[in-house]
Enzyme design. Structure first.
Site, PDB file in Angstrom:
ATOM      1  N   GLY A 169       1.051   0.153   5.954  1.00 53.73           N
ATOM      2  CA  GLY A 169       0.428   0.337   4.792  1.00 53.73           C
ATOM      3  C   GLY A 169      -0.198   1.846   4.931  1.00 53.73           C
ATOM      4  O   GLY A 169      -1.200   1.967   5.979  1.00 53.73           O
ATOM      5  N   SER A 170       0.194   2.744   4.242  1.00 53.23           N
ATOM      6  CA  SER A 170      -0.450   4.053   4.331  1.00 53.23           C
ATOM      7  C   SER A 170      -0.102   4.763   3.142  1.00 53.23           C
ATOM      8  O   SER A 170      -0.067   4.365   1.968  1.00 53.23           O
ATOM      9  CB  SER A 170       0.453   4.653   5.540  1.00 53.23           C
ATOM     10  OG  SER A 170       1.815   4.428   5.448  1.00 53.23           O
ATOM     11  N   ARG A 171      -0.311   6.324   3.158  1.00 51.29           N
ATOM     12  CA  ARG A 171       0.057   7.109   2.065  1.00 51.29           C
ATOM     13  C   ARG A 171       0.816   8.344   2.479  1.00 51.29           C
ATOM     14  O   ARG A 171       0.623   8.736   3.706  1.00 51.29           O
ATOM     15  CB  ARG A 171      -1.470   7.159   1.521  1.00 51.29           C
ATOM     16  CG  ARG A 171      -1.469   8.474   0.743  1.00 51.29           C
ATOM     17  CD  ARG A 171      -3.088   8.567   0.084  1.00 51.29           C
ATOM     18  NE  ARG A 171      -3.366   9.812  -0.448  1.00 51.29           N
ATOM     19  CZ  ARG A 171      -4.600  10.185  -0.901  1.00 51.29           C
ATOM     20  NH1 ARG A 171      -5.383   9.168  -0.845  1.00 51.29           N
ATOM     21  NH2 ARG A 171      -5.106  11.100  -1.573  1.00 51.29           N
TER      22      ARG A 171
END
Length: 232
Positions: free
Chosen positions: A189-191
């Site tokens: 989960g990240s960007r």
């Protein structure tokens, strides 16, 4: 034979970085099942999710030096002019930043948004706030690449999220990258932020779903302005 081809096309390979996690989840499922049988099925579902998380599908990337391709699967969470992070050494003038937020169900293999040469790689430690928040670009743990392209230098920043605890980057300084080429992965989960010169025009809208290696985020050299979209 057609059925076999259908199965082969449906099953997406798991990236090698995920092998140890899938194996660990499966072993844990066996142990839980030995303690209490219904827990095996819960563990098996989580094992399948883990394999799904580390999937690494093939993508068809447009090979056009005027196009900026999404480096990640996920939702376009930000499109704005901002000053790039200091460690990228891209100057103090605002650049077009397009952010793609990846949740735990998105493919997390990261791909180069443009063809070019890696000029620098800069890692910065930080917090693990929700990567969808705007402040994550400054506060969270991150790894930034600067790529020299035909349209000047661009920045690509991998940002850890709320449950992400490991940023992987396989690119090296002075190494060439093709648009769509795999260069990293983030767990879980990240960007990704892409910083572009002001001459680039966004070709996506907030909330749009992007596909790594395929979705065009922005374009250089086009007389058209930003794309206007509507929800329907």
């Amino acid at each position: 034979m057609s059925l076999l081809n259908t199965v082969r096309n449906t099953i997406v390979p798991v990236h090698k970085e995920g092998y140890v996690f899938v194996a660990a989840f499966f072993v844990a499922s066996l142990i839980l099942g030995w303690i209490f049988e219904p827990l095996f099925w819960v563990g098996l579902v989580l094992t399948l999710w883990c394999a799904y998380f580390f999937r690494d599908p093939e993508r068809m990337t447009p090979q056009d030096d005027d196009l900026v391709i999404s480096p990640a699967d996920g939702k376009v969470s930000s499109i704005q002019m901002v000053t790039p992070p200091a460690e990228l050494n891209l100057g103090n003038e605002p650049m077009l930043r397009i952010s793609v937020f990846m949740n735990v169900f998105n493919c997390h293999v990261n791909r180069a948004p443009m063809r070019g040469r890696v000029v620098s790689i800069n890692y910065r430690s930080g917090s693990f706030a929700n990567a969808e928040l705007d402040k994550a670009s400054e506060d969270n743990e991150r790894n930034g690449l600067v790529i020299e392209t035909v349209h000047g230098q661009i920045g690509v920043v991998q940002i850890a999220g709320l449950v992400a605890r490991r940023i992987l980057c396989w690119a090296n300084n002075n190494e060439p990258l093709d648009a769509g080429e795999r260069f990293g992965l983030i767990r879980f989960g990240s960007r990704l932020d892409v910083f572009l010169p002001a001459a680039a025009a966004a070709r996506v809208s907030l909330g749009q779903t992007a596909i790594a290696g395929e979705t065009v985020l922005a374009e250089f050299g086009s007389p058209k302005g930003p794309v206007i979209s509507r929800r329907s």
